[in-house]
Design an enzyme around this catalytic site. Structure first.
Site, mmCIF file in Angstrom:
data_model
loop_
_atom_site.group_PDB
_atom_site.id
_atom_site.type_symbol
_atom_site.label_atom_id
_atom_site.label_comp_id
_atom_site.label_asym_id
_atom_site.label_seq_id
_atom_site.Cartn_x
_atom_site.Cartn_y
_atom_site.Cartn_z
ATOM 1 C CD GLU A 129 -97.095 -49.235 -9.563
ATOM 2 O OE1 GLU A 129 -97.134 -50.141 -8.993
ATOM 3 O OE2 GLU A 129 -97.747 -48.765 -10.605
ATOM 4 C CB THR A 182 -94.417 -54.134 -14.565
ATOM 5 O OG1 THR A 182 -95.746 -54.261 -14.779
ATOM 6 C CG2 THR A 182 -94.203 -52.763 -15.140
#
Ligand code: HSE
Length: 310
Positions: A129, A182
C-alpha cells in the site's frame, strides 16, 4: 496444507469523513478474487485476469510487494504463483490496492498453515500500500483484513488497530470516472491545522465511533463531517456538494469523499434507501456528462477470506 487457495478480498471505505488515515469500513461488494499456488520456482509471479493493465512485475505491483515482504519472513518457502481478478477498479477510492495487498497475504498465510497473525499480515500488506499511495497508512488495509469497522490508533512504535463491529448499514458509493491519484490528493493537504478546527474534528471522530458502537444513526450522521481534508480535496471532485445534497434528500444518513476520491460514499439504514441514494448521486454525474458506476451493498462483517482450497 493446501497447495492452492482462492481468496475474496473486499473493497473498503477509508477516512469515513472525519477520520483521515484512521477509520475504515469493509464493504460487501465489490471484491477482488485472488488465486495463489505454492511454487518451487523462487519468487513471485503475477498474472492479472482483468482489463486494468496493472504491472505484473512483482516489485511494481502492490500485491507483489506485499507477498515479497511476507516471503522475506519465511526464507524456507520458495515462491508463489498468483492470479488476480480485480473486481475493484484501480483508482476508484474504495481500497483497490489494499484489497489486492491484503488478499495475497491472507492467501499465502493459508498456504503456510496460518503461521502469521492478522496484525503481522497487516505489516506485509502495508508495504504494498505504501508503494501505491506514497505514504504508510492502514485505514483501507485494516478493514480489508478484519472486516467491519476499524480504527488504526497507531502505526508506531507498533501497530495498534481496533476491529469493531458496525451496526447494520447499507453503503451507496458513486464512482465518477475521473482520475485522482492518492499521492496527488495527499499533496494538497495542509501541513498544520488550527487548534479550533482540530477540536471540532476530533469531537466528530469521538462522536462517530460512539455512534457506531451504540448503533445511534443520528449521532453517526451528525459526526461524519470532515473540517480538515474534504475542504481542500473537494475541488478535485466536481459535483461533490450536489451529490451530497441529493443523497441527503433521498434519505442518506451522511457521507463524504471515499478515501482520497474520486468516489463518494453515503451510509444508509436500508438497502432500498441506499439504492435510491446511489441513483440520486449518479444523476449528478449524468447531468455533468461524467461517466460513473454505482455500488450498493451492506457493510462486510468479515475481511479477506479463503473461499476455496485444494
Ligand atoms: N487515508 C488515505 C487518504 C486513503 O485519504 O489519503 C487513501 O488511500
Amino acid at each position: 496444507m493446501p497447495d492452492s487457495v482462492l481468496v475474496h478480498s473486499p473493497a473498503t471505505l477509508s477516512n469515513l469523513g472525519c477520520g483521515f488515515d484512521v477509520l475504515g469500513l469493509a464493504l460487501g461488494a465489490p471484491y477482488d478474487a485472488i488465486r495463489l499456488r505454492r511454487s518451487q520456482v523462487p519468487g513471485v509471479r503475477i498474472q492479472h485476469l482483468d482489463p486494468y493493465n496493472l504491472p505484473t512485475d512483482p516489485s511494481r505491483n502492490v500485491a507483489g510487494i506485499a507477498l515479497l515482504a511476507l516471503l522475506q519472513a519465511v526464507p524456507e518457502e520458495t515462491g508463489f504463483d498468483v492470479e488476480i481478478a480485480k473486481g475493484i477498479m484501480p483508482g476508484s477510492g474504495v481500497g483497490s490496492s489494499a484489497a489486492s495487498a491484503v488478499g495475497v497475504v491472507v492467501g499465502a498465510n493459508a498456504l503456510l498453515g496460518g503461521r502469521f497473525s492478522k496484525m503481522e499480515l497487516v505489516e506485509f500488506a502495508m508495504a504494498g500500500e505504501a508503494m501505491a499511495s506514497g505514504a504508510r497508512h492502514a485505514d483501507n488495509i485494516a478493514p480489508a483484513m478484519f472486516g467491519g469497522f476499524t480504527v488504526v490508533r497507531a502505526l508506531e512504535p507498533r501497530l495498534d488497530i481496533m476491529a469493531l463491529t458496525a451496526p447494520p448499514l447499507w453503503v451507496a458509493v458513486v464512482h465518477p470516472q475521473i482520475e485522482i491519484k492518492t499521492s496527488e490528493a495527499r499533496k494538497v493537504l495542509p501541513a498544520t491545522v488550527p487548534l479550533g478546527v482540530a477540536v471540532r474534528q476530533w469531537a466528530n471522530v469521538a462522536g462517530l465511533v460512539s455512534g457506531f458502537l451504540t448503533a445511534d444513526y443520528e449521532l453517526i450522521g451528525r459526526s461524519l463531517d470532515d473540517y480538515i481534508v474534504e475542504p481542500v480535496r473537494q475541488a478535485l471532485i466536481p459535483g461533490l456538494a450536489e451529490a451530497r445534497a441529493r443523497a441527503l434528500a433521498a434519505g442518506a444518513i451522511g457521507g463524504g469523499i471515499s478515501g482520497s476520491g474520486p468516489s463518494i460514499f453515503m451510509l444508509n439504514k436500508t438497502a432500498q434507501t441506499a439504492q435510491a441514494v446511489g441513483e440520486a448521486m449518479g444523476s449528478v454525474f449524468a447531468d455533468l456528462g461524467i461517466a460513473y458506476n454505482i455500488y450498493v451493498g451492506p457493510v462486510a462483517t468479515e475481511g479477506a477470506r479463503v473461499v476455496l482450497e485444494s
